[in-house]
Design an enzyme around this catalytic site. Structure first.
Site, PDB file in Angstrom:
ATOM      1  N   GLU A 405      72.958  18.073  34.132  1.00 38.01           N
ATOM      2  CA  GLU A 405      72.076  19.020  33.708  1.00 38.01           C
ATOM      3  C   GLU A 405      71.495  20.023  34.638  1.00 38.01           C
ATOM      4  O   GLU A 405      71.240  21.065  34.331  1.00 38.01           O
ATOM      5  CB  GLU A 405      70.757  18.273  32.586  1.00 38.01           C
ATOM      6  CG  GLU A 405      71.143  17.841  31.432  1.00 38.01           C
ATOM      7  CD  GLU A 405      71.527  16.338  31.594  1.00 38.01           C
ATOM      8  OE1 GLU A 405      72.031  15.986  30.493  1.00 38.01           O
ATOM      9  OE2 GLU A 405      71.822  16.062  32.895  1.00 38.01           O
ATOM     10  N   PHE A 428      71.098  17.924  24.387  1.00 40.00           N
ATOM     11  CA  PHE A 428      70.139  17.506  23.599  1.00 40.00           C
ATOM     12  C   PHE A 428      68.814  17.963  24.111  1.00 40.00           C
ATOM     13  O   PHE A 428      68.987  17.705  25.675  1.00 40.00           O
ATOM     14  CB  PHE A 428      69.985  16.027  23.211  1.00 40.00           C
ATOM     15  CG  PHE A 428      71.146  15.481  22.404  1.00 40.00           C
ATOM     16  CD1 PHE A 428      71.029  15.483  20.822  1.00 40.00           C
ATOM     17  CD2 PHE A 428      72.308  15.057  22.766  1.00 40.00           C
ATOM     18  CE1 PHE A 428      71.919  15.197  20.008  1.00 40.00           C
ATOM     19  CE2 PHE A 428      73.463  14.510  21.812  1.00 40.00           C
ATOM     20  CZ  PHE A 428      73.038  14.675  20.491  1.00 40.00           C
ATOM     21  N   ALA A 429      67.837  18.297  23.346  1.00 39.31           N
ATOM     22  CA  ALA A 429      66.619  18.831  24.024  1.00 39.31           C
ATOM     23  C   ALA A 429      66.099  17.535  24.972  1.00 39.31           C
ATOM     24  O   ALA A 429      65.245  17.924  26.134  1.00 39.31           O
ATOM     25  CB  ALA A 429      65.584  19.053  23.166  1.00 39.31           C
ATOM     26  N   ASP A 430      66.194  16.510  24.669  1.00 36.35           N
ATOM     27  CA  ASP A 430      65.452  15.113  25.474  1.00 36.35           C
ATOM     28  C   ASP A 430      66.198  15.102  26.787  1.00 36.35           C
ATOM     29  O   ASP A 430      65.627  14.726  27.591  1.00 36.35           O
ATOM     30  CB  ASP A 430      65.941  14.121  24.680  1.00 36.35           C
ATOM     31  CG  ASP A 430      65.530  13.967  23.178  1.00 36.35           C
ATOM     32  OD1 ASP A 430      64.662  13.334  22.870  1.00 36.35           O
ATOM     33  OD2 ASP A 430      66.275  14.692  22.296  1.00 36.35           O
ATOM     34  N   ILE A 432      66.697  17.667  28.746  1.00 37.52           N
ATOM     35  CA  ILE A 432      66.829  19.030  29.505  1.00 37.52           C
ATOM     36  C   ILE A 432      66.095  18.633  30.857  1.00 37.52           C
ATOM     37  O   ILE A 432      65.773  19.236  31.838  1.00 37.52           O
ATOM     38  CB  ILE A 432      65.972  19.924  28.947  1.00 37.52           C
ATOM     39  CG1 ILE A 432      66.118  21.421  29.583  1.00 37.52           C
ATOM     40  CG2 ILE A 432      64.684  19.717  28.773  1.00 37.52           C
ATOM     41  CD1 ILE A 432      65.822  22.530  28.545  1.00 37.52           C
ATOM     42  N   HIS A 474      67.160  11.500  21.160  1.00 38.65           N
ATOM     43  CA  HIS A 474      67.913  12.639  20.662  1.00 38.65           C
ATOM     44  C   HIS A 474      67.120  13.329  19.464  1.00 38.65           C
ATOM     45  O   HIS A 474      67.778  14.050  18.912  1.00 38.65           O
ATOM     46  CB  HIS A 474      69.367  11.902  20.000  1.00 38.65           C
ATOM     47  CG  HIS A 474      70.274  11.319  21.045  1.00 38.65           C
ATOM     48  ND1 HIS A 474      70.110  10.007  21.430  1.00 38.65           N
ATOM     49  CD2 HIS A 474      71.364  11.826  21.417  1.00 38.65           C
ATOM     50  CE1 HIS A 474      70.995   9.747  22.164  1.00 38.65           C
ATOM     51  NE2 HIS A 474      71.856  10.815  22.372  1.00 38.65           N
TER      52      HIS A 474
END
Length: 684
Positions: A405, A428-430, A432, A474
């Protein structure tokens, strides 16, 4: 042997660097901002600076003032940054000493340089990635193939993001030189305390990385090694690591002085490798060069540096009125344009609208490319949000990355510097958070700290939100975390038309834009979200960032009777609000923010003043959230028009979204919970 002229040039600049360090130390009250000098590192830095060409890119680190001198910069220019003066050509008084960035004709280019050690390796590798892309796509015919030099201290090689960059450079065989200057110290941490191997040994673990050792305190060895290395990369277009052993003769910084943590024995050992006396000894072996001649050079440089310093001290301070300049580069996308709802077309789901927007961008813009985890040919994204793109545009334009990431996000800095337009995805935002360092230290600050020379034009796609038992890793919402980062823009569409229009605006914006894309709205699989499907706008449709929308209007009668309220929300909250409002016909007005930043405050405040009662609704955990901050701002700006306190509603304040769907539902808002809150507010 190198020419006498080159050796004398190097010696003169070593004396310049020595005089600069001595001048700064003798004027500590004037040189009040923290700084480091290049004492001990001069030979390898000057050699590198001499050999770089205007087509090249280089990322100096904070100790690289001699590299700057070698490229042709005056001490005065460097001193303007040292003293944070208005005419500092790099950052206008906003950055520390020797944190340069430049787009000067006939000089190598330098992207934004931060103080976070090792963090420059990802963006600089992104430059090399961009050069390779330009060469592969034949976008530019370079007369001389550019090389990229990333300079760093050996202590920073232990950073995990350095490994991400090395992996990518080796996998894709990028034209980059990692110049590691090893002086055995990382502030007060010695090399034997911090690592089991040096950078040369570490590089052996990266298949495809060439490596070389050099005596970085010997100018002749440094010059010949760097000459070979730069020529090799210019021809072979492959990565190489140069491990340069150097002494540390100065302080770590002006604020962390050498006598605080180094022994006399250590200081003496390092002094034996001072590049200046070493080069002086070699020069005296050359016929016609005398002690007097070299003494004269040293005296001349001391006088020159002192004059340059006096001029820098006398230079004007920055105008305080300019402090807010260059947070963002100006965007041309300021008005809604194009056909939003073409006649005779079927509705599409949000994920397809996003896919089609990216496809249209790639078709029209050869400088655009799309990469991230699993977006390549085999899968086309775990939500099929990139399906068919690699088939249509090729694996060099749409491709998978490793689980990196930080690299995915940070590489956009280097790509953007070359005029490319990267669209990247965090799966997934988790996940980032490993990229937050690059987002904060590099991307968000680049435009501001380069005074507009290097805005980062990129789109970062982030699937977000909870539905259907996605579980604790997620299902997360991260907009509050992102909203605290200044210098980035954040879009959060709630329907297909907005998705396509905002994706186009994000691409044409010269600044970094994060597209938060709710997974539960992608396919309208969540009950009550069918309106997320819309007729797909035409190719020409663009929806500017910062424009909210009234998606449900209250009746004039309810407003006139004081029986109305408004809900300010976004994402999934739009559907909770609209479905809940069905129980209160004509009494609820719903605003879809569409972008978190910039925020349509005018629409928000006018709507709140119209109704006097307001609920700010979010899917996020509520405490200390973006929505709580917005509620406070509404209270400040609309206080005289409020008939009741501004209310907020969000998920329960739990560390994560539980996987069990019953527990998930208990944590999150829904239409029934929102309806109960509406009834409470209307009754107040």
């Amino acid at each position: 042997m190198l020419s006498k002229e080159l050796l004398l040039k190097a010696y003169r600049l070593m004396m310049t660097a020595k005089a600069m360090a001595e001048t700064y130390d003798a004027n500590r009250q004037i040189c009040k901002y923290v700084h480091s000098t290049s004492r001990g590192h001069e030979a390898i830095q000057l050699a590198t600076g001499f050999l770089l060409k205007p087509c090249d890119y280089v990322s100096p680190y904070y100790r690289d003032e001699s590299l700057m001198l070698g490229m042709g910069y005056r001490p005065y220019e460097l001193m303007l940054q040292l003293l944070a003066k208005a005419d500092d050509p790099f950052t206008g008084g906003r950055e520390y000493y020797n944190h340069p960035n430049i787009r000067r004709e006939n000089f190598p280019k330098i992207i934004h340089q931060s103080s976070a050690t090792g963090m420059q390796v990802v963006p600089t590798t992104g430059v090399a990635q961009g050069i390779q892309y330009i060469e592969d796509q034949k976008l530019i015919d370079y007369p001389t193939p550019p090389v990229v030099v990333c300079s760093l201290g050996d202590g920073s090689v232990t950073e995990g993001e350095v490994a991400e960059a090395f992996q990518f450079a080796c996998l894709h065989q990028l034209p980059v030189i990692y110049l590691v200057q090893d002086n055995d110290w990382g502030i007060s941490v010695s090399s034997d305390e911090a690592r089991t191997m040096d950078a040369y040994e570490y590089a052996a673990g990266f298949k495809g990385m060439e490596r070389v050792r050099v005596n970085g305190s010997d100018f002749e060895d440094a010059y010949k090694t760097m000459e070979y290395t730069i020529d090799w990369v210019r021809k072979e277009r492959k990565p190489i690591l140069v491990h340069a052993k150097v002494p540390l003769l100065g302080h770590h910084t002006s604020g962390v002085r050498k006598e605080w943590y180094r022994t006399e024995e250590d200081l003496f050992k390092h002094s034996l490798n001072d590049p200046g006396p070493k080069l002086r000894k070699k020069l005296l072996e050359i016929k016609g060069i005398t002690e007097e001649m070299l003494d004269k050079i040293e005296a001349e440089e001391l006088a020159y540096v002192q004059k340059e310093f006096e001029n820098a001290v006398a230079a004007p301070e920055p105008d305080p009125s300019t402090v807010a300049d260059h947070v963002f580069a100006p965007t041309k996308v300021t008005e809604e344009k194009g056909t939003r709802t073409p006649a005779g077309k079927d509705k599409v789901v949000m994920v397809d609208a996003a896919l089609h927007a990216v496809e249209e961008i790639l078709r029209d813009h050869p400088e655009a490319l799309f990469y991230g985890q699993d977006v390549g040919r085999r899968l086309g994204g775990v939500f099929r949000e990139a399906a068919t793109l690699a088939d249509k545009f090729g694996d060099s334009r749409v491709f998978n990355t490793a689980i990196q990431e930080a690299y995915i996000i940070g590489s956009t800095v280097g790509m953007s510097a070359l005029g490319l337009k990267p669209i990247v995805e965090v799966q997934f935002a988790d996940y980032i958070y490993p990229g937050i360092n690059q987002l904060v230290t590099e991307i968000s600050k680049s435009c501001y700290l380069t005074c507009g020379k290097y805005p980062i034009s990129c789109v970062i796609r982030v699937p977000i939100g909870a539905y259907g038992g996605g579980g604790p890793y997620h299902s997360g919402s991260v907009e509050s975390t992102l909203a605290t980062i200044k210098g980035i823009k954040i879009a959060y569409p709630s329907n297909a038309a907005d998705m396509k229009g905002l994706m186009k605006a994000a691409f044409y914006d010269p600044n970094p834009v994060i597209m938060l894309e709710h997974k539960g709205l992608y396919w309208s699989k969540v009950p009550g979200t069918d309106e997320a499907k819309t007729v797909e706008p035409e190719k020409d449709y663009i929806l500017p960032l910062g424009k909210g929308a009234v998606v449900l209007e209250a009746s004039a009668e309810a407003v006139d009777n004081g029986e109305s309220m408004c809900i300010i929300t976004y994402g999934m909250g739009v559907y909770w609000a609209k479905n809940a409002a069905k129980q209160f016909e004509g009494q609820v007005e719903v605003i879809d923010l569409r972008t978190i930043y910039p925020l349509d405050e005018e629409l928000i405040y006018n709507t709140v003043r119209k109704h006097g009662k307001c609920l700010v609704l979010t899917e996020e955990q509520l405490r200390n959230s973006f929505c709580e901050a917005l509620a406070g701002r509404i209270a400040q700006n609309c206080f005289k028009h409020l008939d009741a306190p501004v209310q907020t509603m969000g998920a329960m304040d739990l560390p994560a979204v539980p996987m069990n769907m019953g527990l998930e539902a208990a944590m999150l808002p829904n239409a029934d919970k929102v309806a109960a809150k509406i009834a409470e507010i209307l009754a107040s």
